[in-house]
Design a protein around this motif. Structure first.
Motif, PDB file in Angstrom:
ATOM      1  N   SER A 143       0.831  -1.215   0.000  1.00 14.95           N
ATOM      2  CA  SER A 143       0.000   0.000   0.000  1.00 14.95           C
ATOM      3  C   SER A 143       0.859   1.256   0.000  1.00 14.95           C
ATOM      4  O   SER A 143       0.572   2.220  -0.721  1.00 14.95           O
ATOM      5  CB  SER A 143      -0.934   0.005   1.221  1.00 14.95           C
ATOM      6  OG  SER A 143      -1.861  -1.055   1.143  1.00 14.95           O
ATOM      7  N   ARG A 144       1.931   1.249   0.804  1.00 14.55           N
ATOM      8  CA  ARG A 144       2.815   2.419   0.845  1.00 14.55           C
ATOM      9  C   ARG A 144       3.528   2.642  -0.485  1.00 14.55           C
ATOM     10  O   ARG A 144       3.856   3.778  -0.847  1.00 14.55           O
ATOM     11  CB  ARG A 144       3.836   2.254   1.968  1.00 14.55           C
ATOM     12  CG  ARG A 144       3.237   2.398   3.359  1.00 14.55           C
ATOM     13  CD  ARG A 144       4.310   2.565   4.432  1.00 14.55           C
ATOM     14  NE  ARG A 144       5.138   1.384   4.597  1.00 14.55           N
ATOM     15  CZ  ARG A 144       4.830   0.359   5.382  1.00 14.55           C
ATOM     16  NH1 ARG A 144       3.681   0.353   6.056  1.00 14.55           N
ATOM     17  NH2 ARG A 144       5.667  -0.663   5.502  1.00 14.55           N
ATOM     18  N   LEU A 145       3.750   1.560  -1.242  1.00 13.48           N
ATOM     19  CA  LEU A 145       4.396   1.665  -2.553  1.00 13.48           C
ATOM     20  C   LEU A 145       3.426   2.094  -3.644  1.00 13.48           C
ATOM     21  O   LEU A 145       3.821   2.326  -4.788  1.00 13.48           O
ATOM     22  CB  LEU A 145       5.023   0.318  -2.943  1.00 13.48           C
ATOM     23  CG  LEU A 145       6.241  -0.135  -2.122  1.00 13.48           C
ATOM     24  CD1 LEU A 145       6.652  -1.553  -2.544  1.00 13.48           C
ATOM     25  CD2 LEU A 145       7.412   0.835  -2.313  1.00 13.48           C
ATOM     26  N   GLY A 146       2.145   2.166  -3.303  1.00 14.19           N
ATOM     27  CA  GLY A 146       1.141   2.545  -4.298  1.00 14.19           C
ATOM     28  C   GLY A 146       0.561   1.372  -5.045  1.00 14.19           C
ATOM     29  O   GLY A 146      -0.205   1.551  -5.995  1.00 14.19           O
ATOM     30  N   LEU A 147       0.913   0.141  -4.617  1.00 13.12           N
ATOM     31  CA  LEU A 147       0.332  -1.043  -5.217  1.00 13.12           C
ATOM     32  C   LEU A 147      -0.974  -1.379  -4.509  1.00 13.12           C
ATOM     33  O   LEU A 147      -1.230  -0.906  -3.394  1.00 13.12           O
ATOM     34  CB  LEU A 147       1.294  -2.235  -5.148  1.00 13.12           C
ATOM     35  CG  LEU A 147       2.382  -2.296  -6.221  1.00 13.12           C
ATOM     36  CD1 LEU A 147       3.404  -1.189  -6.044  1.00 13.12           C
ATOM     37  CD2 LEU A 147       3.084  -3.659  -6.198  1.00 13.12           C
ATOM     38  N   VAL A 148      -1.784  -2.186  -5.147  1.00 15.13           N
ATOM     39  CA  VAL A 148      -3.080  -2.552  -4.570  1.00 15.13           C
ATOM     40  C   VAL A 148      -3.003  -3.989  -4.074  1.00 15.13           C
ATOM     41  O   VAL A 148      -2.928  -4.923  -4.884  1.00 15.13           O
ATOM     42  CB  VAL A 148      -4.210  -2.419  -5.607  1.00 15.13           C
ATOM     43  CG1 VAL A 148      -5.553  -2.797  -4.975  1.00 15.13           C
ATOM     44  CG2 VAL A 148      -4.245  -1.010  -6.178  1.00 15.13           C
ATOM     45  N   PRO A 149      -2.998  -4.209  -2.763  1.00 14.36           N
ATOM     46  CA  PRO A 149      -2.946  -5.584  -2.258  1.00 14.36           C
ATOM     47  C   PRO A 149      -4.244  -6.322  -2.569  1.00 14.36           C
ATOM     48  O   PRO A 149      -5.338  -5.763  -2.466  1.00 14.36           O
ATOM     49  CB  PRO A 149      -2.771  -5.407  -0.745  1.00 14.36           C
ATOM     50  CG  PRO A 149      -2.398  -3.972  -0.538  1.00 14.36           C
ATOM     51  CD  PRO A 149      -3.005  -3.215  -1.676  1.00 14.36           C
TER      52      PRO A 149
END
Length: 336
Positions: free
Chosen positions: A260-266
């Motif tokens: 989430s912090r990297l901007g990816l969607v878990p």
């Protein structure tokens, strides 16, 4: 679209696209069956024309071959305008459209002899040998003397393929060529298509079976509700979809936070390592989407820095099926 280069056609002139259309439209009443498509099929390719039944594939093929008249738009086949150049283009085109139709009281060989004799461009001196060779290529040599009324659906489909290959062709147009074939016959058709392409023939294959297109084609176009929603080399179509990562770790909750912090969607976690159970030490798998060009090693480094015990990390590119669904919002028959 990759340009495979130009060559001189049997009919004269130079072309780099075996099939090209611009703004092609065909309506039945008020309903557009083909709605303004711009098709580009490179010569020498095996082009998969994908789409669910009813998406406009067969109507498009009928327009290309002069079997139907477009309401508007331009068509070029083997570098010549259609249907104006029908008489000079069709001798270099073999086709199997909407299932083969044969005389049931004639043998397989007898049907091909009769059809070949109706072709004024076919040399009579080599007819018998060409019929024999074509039947052998599709695995019907043993049944050449059997009447077609005793043929199975798969055998009739093979006979249709043999008819399309009675003479050397620059372009082969096949509408659902594996229809009715058993798995072995399907594999043989794939091998046959690849061998034809290796010999310089452009093969245009219409299918609703995704697995068939993925295993035999170099390029593809995707139809949906009469519109061409994507086309290009198969690898490009796959890579233009969204890739995702799979992380194997007992620290699923921490991994989700890092993503989430990297901007990816878990995505949803699977396995026993669900958030809150990290103390169990058991592994789970978490997916993450939305890479946007982020390097895999940067993601792994961020996970490790965040205290995630990474026991497995994989980047999976989008499949052609996922690309299709993202473009059309429809499901797809992926059976082989």
């Amino acid at each position: 679209m990759t340009d495979l280069g130009a060559r001189e056609s049997h009919t004269g002139g130079m072309y780099s696209l075996a099939i090209e259309t611009h703004g092609l439209v065909k309506r039945f009443g008020r309903r557009p069956a083909v709605d303004g498509i711009d098709l580009a099929v490179p010569r020498g390719s095996v082009f998969g024309f994908l789409g669910p039944n009813g998406s406009g594939k067969t109507t498009t093929i009928r327009l290309l071959l002069g079997l139907a008249t477009a309401n508007s738009g331009d068509i070029s086949v083997l570098g010549k305008e259609m249907p104006r150049s029908l008489a000079s283009v069709l001798p270099d085109v073999g086709a199997l459209v909407e299932g083969p139709g044969f005389y049931p009281f004639l043998t397989g060989a007898g049907n091909l002899m009769r059809l070949d004799s109706a072709d004024r461009h076919a040399p009579s001196s080599t007819r018998r040998q060409r019929v024999h060779d074509a039947l052998d290529r599709v695995g019907l040599g043993h049944a050449s003397g059997k009447k077609v009324r005793a043929y199975s659906l798969g055998m009739k489909q093979r006979l249709g393929l043999a008819n399309a290959m009675l003479r050397p062709r620059e372009l082969l147009v096949l509408d659902e060529p594996t229809n009715g074939l058993d798995p072995q016959g399907t594999r043989e058709v794939r091998a046959l298509v690849r061998s034809l392409a290796a010999g310089g023939t452009t093969v245009f294959v219409s299918s609703h079976l995704l697995a068939e297109v993925e295993q035999m084609c170099t390029h593809a176009g995707i139809m949906s509700a009469g519109r061409l929603v994507a086309q290009g080399p198969l690898d490009e179509l796959r890579s233009s979809g969204e890739s995702h990562v799979l992380i194997h770790t007992p620290d699923v909750g921490k991994a989700a936070g890092v993503l989430s912090r990297l901007g990816l969607v878990p995505g949803d976690a699977t396995g026993t390592g669900i958030p809150g159970n990290e103390a169990s030490g058991r592994d789970g798998t978490l997916t993450g989407t939305g890479l946007n060009g982020m390097a895999p090693e940067a993601i792994v480094a961020a996970l490790v820095t965040g205290g995630v015990r990474v026991r497995g990390f994989t980047v999976e590119n989008a499949s052609l099926e996922e690309r299709f669904v993202s473009l059309t919002g429809e499901g797809f028959d992926v059976a082989g």
